[in-house]
Each structure stands twice: as C-alpha cells, then as structure tokens.
Design a protein around this motif. Structure first.
Motif, PDB file in Angstrom:
ATOM      1  N   CYS A 218       1.121   5.545  -0.427  1.00 10.50           N
ATOM      2  CA  CYS A 218       0.464   6.907  -0.560  1.00 10.50           C
ATOM      3  C   CYS A 218       1.307   7.793  -1.389  1.00 10.50           C
ATOM      4  O   CYS A 218       2.358   8.094  -1.361  1.00 10.50           O
TER       5      CYS A 218
ATOM      6  N   TYR B 177     -10.516   3.902   5.892  1.00  9.48           N
ATOM      7  CA  TYR B 177     -11.207   3.594   4.796  1.00  9.48           C
ATOM      8  C   TYR B 177     -12.613   4.422   5.025  1.00  9.48           C
ATOM      9  O   TYR B 177     -13.180   4.602   6.366  1.00  9.48           O
TER      10      TYR B 177
ATOM     11  N   GLU C 108      -1.165  -1.327   7.157  1.00  5.53           N
ATOM     12  CA  GLU C 108      -2.490  -1.481   7.141  1.00  5.53           C
ATOM     13  C   GLU C 108      -3.012  -0.496   8.378  1.00  5.53           C
ATOM     14  O   GLU C 108      -3.899  -0.082   8.036  1.00  5.53           O
TER      15      GLU C 108
ATOM     16  N   THR D 158       0.894  -1.173  -0.166  1.00  4.81           N
ATOM     17  CA  THR D 158       0.122   0.050  -0.214  1.00  4.81           C
ATOM     18  C   THR D 158       1.017   1.466  -0.187  1.00  4.81           C
ATOM     19  O   THR D 158       1.827   1.167   0.777  1.00  4.81           O
TER      20      THR D 158
ATOM     21  N   ILE E 187      -3.998   3.099   7.377  1.00  7.45           N
ATOM     22  CA  ILE E 187      -4.903   3.402   6.439  1.00  7.45           C
ATOM     23  C   ILE E 187      -6.251   3.529   6.921  1.00  7.45           C
ATOM     24  O   ILE E 187      -6.669   2.784   7.961  1.00  7.45           O
TER      25      ILE E 187
ATOM     26  N   ILE F  32      -4.780   5.775  -1.534  1.00  5.40           N
ATOM     27  CA  ILE F  32      -3.816   5.114  -1.345  1.00  5.40           C
ATOM     28  C   ILE F  32      -3.757   4.233  -2.805  1.00  5.40           C
ATOM     29  O   ILE F  32      -4.842   4.421  -3.555  1.00  5.40           O
TER      30      ILE F  32
ATOM     31  N   GLY G 260      -9.300   2.687   0.503  1.00 10.70           N
ATOM     32  CA  GLY G 260      -8.362   3.151   1.453  1.00 10.70           C
ATOM     33  C   GLY G 260      -7.694   4.416   1.329  1.00 10.70           C
ATOM     34  O   GLY G 260      -7.501   4.952   0.308  1.00 10.70           O
ATOM     35  N   HIS G 261      -7.311   5.164   2.432  1.00 14.20           N
ATOM     36  CA  HIS G 261      -6.803   6.673   2.368  1.00 14.20           C
ATOM     37  C   HIS G 261      -5.532   6.556   3.593  1.00 14.20           C
ATOM     38  O   HIS G 261      -5.517   6.229   4.386  1.00 14.20           O
ATOM     39  N   CYS G 262      -4.417   7.512   3.139  1.00 11.30           N
ATOM     40  CA  CYS G 262      -3.781   7.467   4.064  1.00 11.30           C
ATOM     41  C   CYS G 262      -4.083   8.242   5.209  1.00 11.30           C
ATOM     42  O   CYS G 262      -4.845   9.224   5.309  1.00 11.30           O
ATOM     43  N   TRP G 263      -3.786   7.796   6.376  1.00 13.61           N
ATOM     44  CA  TRP G 263      -4.207   8.216   7.900  1.00 13.61           C
ATOM     45  C   TRP G 263      -3.833   9.500   8.135  1.00 13.61           C
ATOM     46  O   TRP G 263      -4.344  10.064   9.028  1.00 13.61           O
TER      47      TRP G 263
END
Length: 536
Positions: free
Chosen positions: A182, A196, A191, A180, A194, A401, A392-395
């Motif tokens: 970014c 969601y 994980e 994964t 990430i 992502i 999913g998206h970068c935290w």
C-alpha cells in the motif's frame, strides 16, 4: 404471589429488569463459584477488533459463544470464559491518523512515534471499554474484569516466544521478495488485507525492437508504470509463435506474436493484412535480445533484456508478457530462475526514485498518460485502449495496491503444512465442513506468510541484526537484560524498544532491532497460548 401477564411485551424494560437482577444477586459470580470444582473446559475467545462499536456480526459471534459457554456451564463444567480484544494494527492507525489529522508516515515521524503510539493505545483502550459495555448489554456472561489484550506486555512476550521458536525450527526467514504494497500506508499487506473491485486501466501493446533485426517483440500490459522496471519478455515454451508482417495504408512492420492472435493484433494495429513469415515454438525464442524502453542504470545480468520462458503465459493478447521482477510475484520467480535481479525504482510512498530520472518523484499510479505519451513519441506504442478489470485495494485506506520488491520476514508455512493438515483431521469440527473443506482447503493452499509490517502500532519484531549479518531473535524479556537500554517493566512497543541494542557476538559492533512490527493477524493467531501467559 402470581404476577399478572403483561398486556404488551416490553423488551427494553424486561431486559433492564433482568440485568439489574443479575447484578444485585451477583448471578455470574455465584454461578462460577458453583462450578469451580467441575471438570475444566477450555474456551478461547477469538478477539474482536477495537476500531469502533460492535456491529451485527460481532454481536452474533459473541451471542453464539455465550450460548456455548452457558450450555457447558449448565452441564456442570468449570468454564474458562476469558474474553479477548485485538488492539493493534493498521486499522487502528488509520482511524487515529484521521482523528489527529496526519496523512503519511512522514507526518507521523514529525509528530513523534511515541505520541502517535500512545494515541493509538488510548484509542484502542477507549473502544475496548465501550465494546465491553455493549457486550454486557447483550447479556453475555464472560470474565469482563480480566480480558486478555494483545497490547499487554505479557501478551507481546508470548508472541516473541512464538517467533523465537519458529526461528529455532528454521521457519522464520528474511527475504527480498515482491509483495503487495500500500503506497499510502507505506507497508506490505497480506492477501487477506486486500479488497477487490473493478477499475478501468490502460491496456497497451508496446514494441520491443529486436537487436540486430528489423522486427519487434510485441508485448501487452495494463501497468504502463512498470515498464521502467522491465527486464525481460516471457513466452510460453510450448505455444506456437510467428514472425508476421502487418501491412495496410499506414505502412508495414514485422512483429513476433502468438500466431493464434494474429488477426486480433492486426485489427488492434489498424492494419488490413497479416502475412506469416516464419513459425516457431516459444522455446526457440529464448535468448533473443531486445532494446529496452528506457535506458536506465540497472543491475547487470546475462539475461537482462532477453526473451525468457514461463508456463504462466496465457494464449491471449499478444502472447508475450512484459516481465518486471521488481513488480510482480510471477515475474520475480522467473527472474530468479534466470538470474535477473529485481529492479524496483519505486519508493515506499509509491513514487519513482532517482533510478528513473524521467519521472522521479511522481506517483506511479498517476503516470499512465505520461508513459503512453513517451511510448508514442518514441515509436514504441502499437495500440492503446482501456480495460475494466478487478484490482486490489488496501482494506483500510482503500488506496490501489502496487507490487514492489522489498525485504520482508516470512514464516515458511509449507514446511509444517502436513502437520497442520493432520491436526485438522484430528479435531472435531462443528459443522463438519468447517474443517473438512474450508480450513483444509485454506491450509492446502497456504504459502509463506509475510509477517512483517513497516508501521508503528503493533507487536515489534523481536529481531536484532548487526551490519555483519549476525541475527538475534529474542523470546523473553529476561534476554533483553543482556543488552543496553532495557529497564524492567518498560513498554516494549515502538519507539521505546528501538532503543535497546546488543553487542554483536561475532564482530563486536552494535546490533539494532529490525524496525518492523508484526502483521496484526499474528496477534490473534497466538491467542490460544498467549492468553494463558505462556511460556511463564
């Protein structure tokens, strides 16, 4: 003298009075002195992250710890009550980027890695000081004058020692895998990093014409941008597939699809009739060659652009899965089984490289419409619609992502999984379910841990490599004296450690440090011994 009861409870003034009394009487220091001969009690503080003021969760966490420490102290124990602070990582980098107005790794390197890292350090130290005062205001009794800090040189050395031990035990490996990623932060993500939420993306069915035949394989995907990296089509070996003729007012065509999805596919294509011409198991389709969507210069392999089998294929959509080993973990493993190389024409910044000339320089998450238009103009697009699904998206930066094939460093957790489970059973957990379910379930499902990050503010990977393939993993600063560019007491963060080199014992050339830093979760993961200054 009896103090009269207050008519109203004034929390602020009472708290202030108690704090002043503790300070004037040196209550904390006297209590610790009184317990110094008691039985030792080891407590390790899971470190809070220095990205801002403490929040309710942090406050509750420290309050619970304070209750625990006070309880055992009141029972006569000599408590090791050192607080800790987690002070590296991408969250701090993102905060600093916003503060100083940089937007990419290119901007950071133009500014100077040294200036950026020093700014991150100042930011983290400033927030550690603020958080310390806030914890004191909560009434938490800890050794605030001597916290462990993950940015300290001795702490970094302890993390290096841990990695060297992992390397010696065969647990630290480098490997090119799909991870994964970014594209905004230009780094691999775990994980746990990430988040969601629902996104609306294209949902398309695409024709892959079979070589030497008038039929097409019909695939489905929600990531049109990955079609440039397509290398195979996956089917389930045990599912029932069919060659069908779709027909209606718009004409007719022959397709290979999952038989149970024939009516669904017919409706999606705008046809009125579907005739089954031949039935077969997925296994019988293995090896069928097809024409790729884009005629790109990919690494040659026997199984390029052929049907392969995979048991993760599900009975939905068309039943045929577009497979890009450079952009999907399952795809990568399938490609590995068939000897298909992971083609990945996407750079760290999420833009196409010159390996995909048609869209070179474009951000992959912005080309959906361009790809769909190309497919339509070239007779490949069977159906196009939209789908709402979790993505999913970068935290930290919240960017979507992507998956891309890169070289990373991994700790092979499955090799020690049995030992970890045995330790979980040996420990006493309060409450019991924290160990018997949560921790145990997590370890049972643990996979190789990607510990490398392509960033700046973190513990540098203590790995040096030569172009001949020789590797050296440093565990203690004493070992750096054998190299060039090291001076006692130097800052071992980037970019200063990057200037330390070694002479390769195998070929005599220069060994350079791998430029990655460690996943920030590794920092807190070694706290139990790094806070003690281990191995010194």
């Amino acid at each position: 003298m009896i103090t009269p009861i207050r008519a109203n409870y004034d929390a602020k003034s009472i708290e202030k009075g108690i704090q002043e009394y503790w300070k004037a009487e040196h209550a904390y220091e006297k209590t610790r002195e009184a317990r110094k001969d008691g039985k030792k009690f080891y407590f390790v503080d899971g470190p809070p992250y220095t990205t801002g003021a403490i929040h309710l969760g942090t406050a509750m966490n420290k309050t619970v710890k304070d209750i625990l420490i006070r309880y055992w102290s009141m029972n006569g124990y000599n408590i090791r009550d050192q607080p800790g602070f987690d002070m590296h990582g991408l969250p701090i980098e993102v905060k600093v980027e916003k503060n100083i107005g940089v937007h990419s790794k290119k901007d950071i390197e133009e500014l100077g890695i040294d200036k950026f890292v020093n700014t991150c350090k100042e930011f983290a130290i400033g927030l550690r000081e603020d958080m310390t005062e806030q914890f004191k205001q909560l009434g938490v009794w800890m050794d605030w004058d001597n916290p462990y800090q993950t940015i300290k040189l001795d702490y970094i050395e302890s993390a290096w020692w841990t990695l060297q031990r992992a390397y010696e035990k065969g647990l630290l490996k480098d490997s090119s895998r799909v991870v994964t990623w970014c594209p905004r932060c230009e780094t691999a993500l775990a994980e746990a990093e990430i988040e969601y939420w629902d996104e609306t993306d294209p949902s398309i069915m695409v024709r892959f014409p079979i070589k030497g035949d008038n039929a097409s394989l019909l695939i489905w995907t929600t990531t049109p941008w990955t079609l440039a990296a397509n290398m195979a089509v996956a089917v389930h070996p045990d599912f029932d597939y069919a060659r069908v003729r779709m027909s209606g007012e718009k004409g007719s065509e022959e397709l290979i699809i999952l038989e149970s999805q024939a009516d669904y596919v017919m409706q999606k294509g705008g046809y009125e009739k579907c005739e089954v011409l031949k039935r077969m198991k997925g296994q019988e389709l293995e090896g069928i060659a097809y024409e790729p969507v884009f005629n790109l210069d990919v690494p040659p392999a026997e199984w390029n652009y052929k049907v392969v089998t995979a048991t993760y294929v599900e009975q939905d959509n068309t039943g045929l899965v577009h497979t890009a080993p450079g952009h999907g973990p399952d795809d990568y493993e399938t490609g590995k089984r068939y000897g298909i190389p992971p083609f990945c024409p996407v750079a760290e910044n999420g833009r196409y490289t010159d390996e995909f000339p048609l869209m070179v320089g474009k951000k992959v998450k912005t080309v959906h419409d361009d790809v769909i238009k190309y497919l339509d103009e070239n007779g490949r697009l069977y159906n196009s619609s939209k789908i709402k699904h979790r993505y999913g998206h970068c935290w930290r930066c919240k960017s979507p992502i992507i998956y891309r094939n890169t070289r990373q460093w991994f700790v092979e957790v499955p090799k020690v999984k049995d030992e970890m489970l045995a330790e979980i059973d040996r420990a006493k957990w309060v409450p019991d379910w924290a160990g018997s379910t949560r921790e145990k379930n997590w370890v049972e499902g643990a996979r190789d841990w990607c510990i490398s990050r392509q960033r700046y503010w973190g513990i540098p990977m203590p790995v040096w490599e030569c172009e001949c393939g020789e590797k050296k993993v440093v565990g203690q600063y004493e070992e750096l004296k054998a190299g060039e560019g090291y001076t006692d007491g130097m800052d071992t963060h980037r970019p200063w450690i990057d200037g330390v080199t070694f002479k390769c014992p195998k070929c005599g050339k220069t060994m350079h440090r791998v430029p990655d830093v460690l996943d920030v979760w590794f920092d807190s993961g070694v706290a139990a011994w790094a806070s003690l200054g281990y191995p010194h």
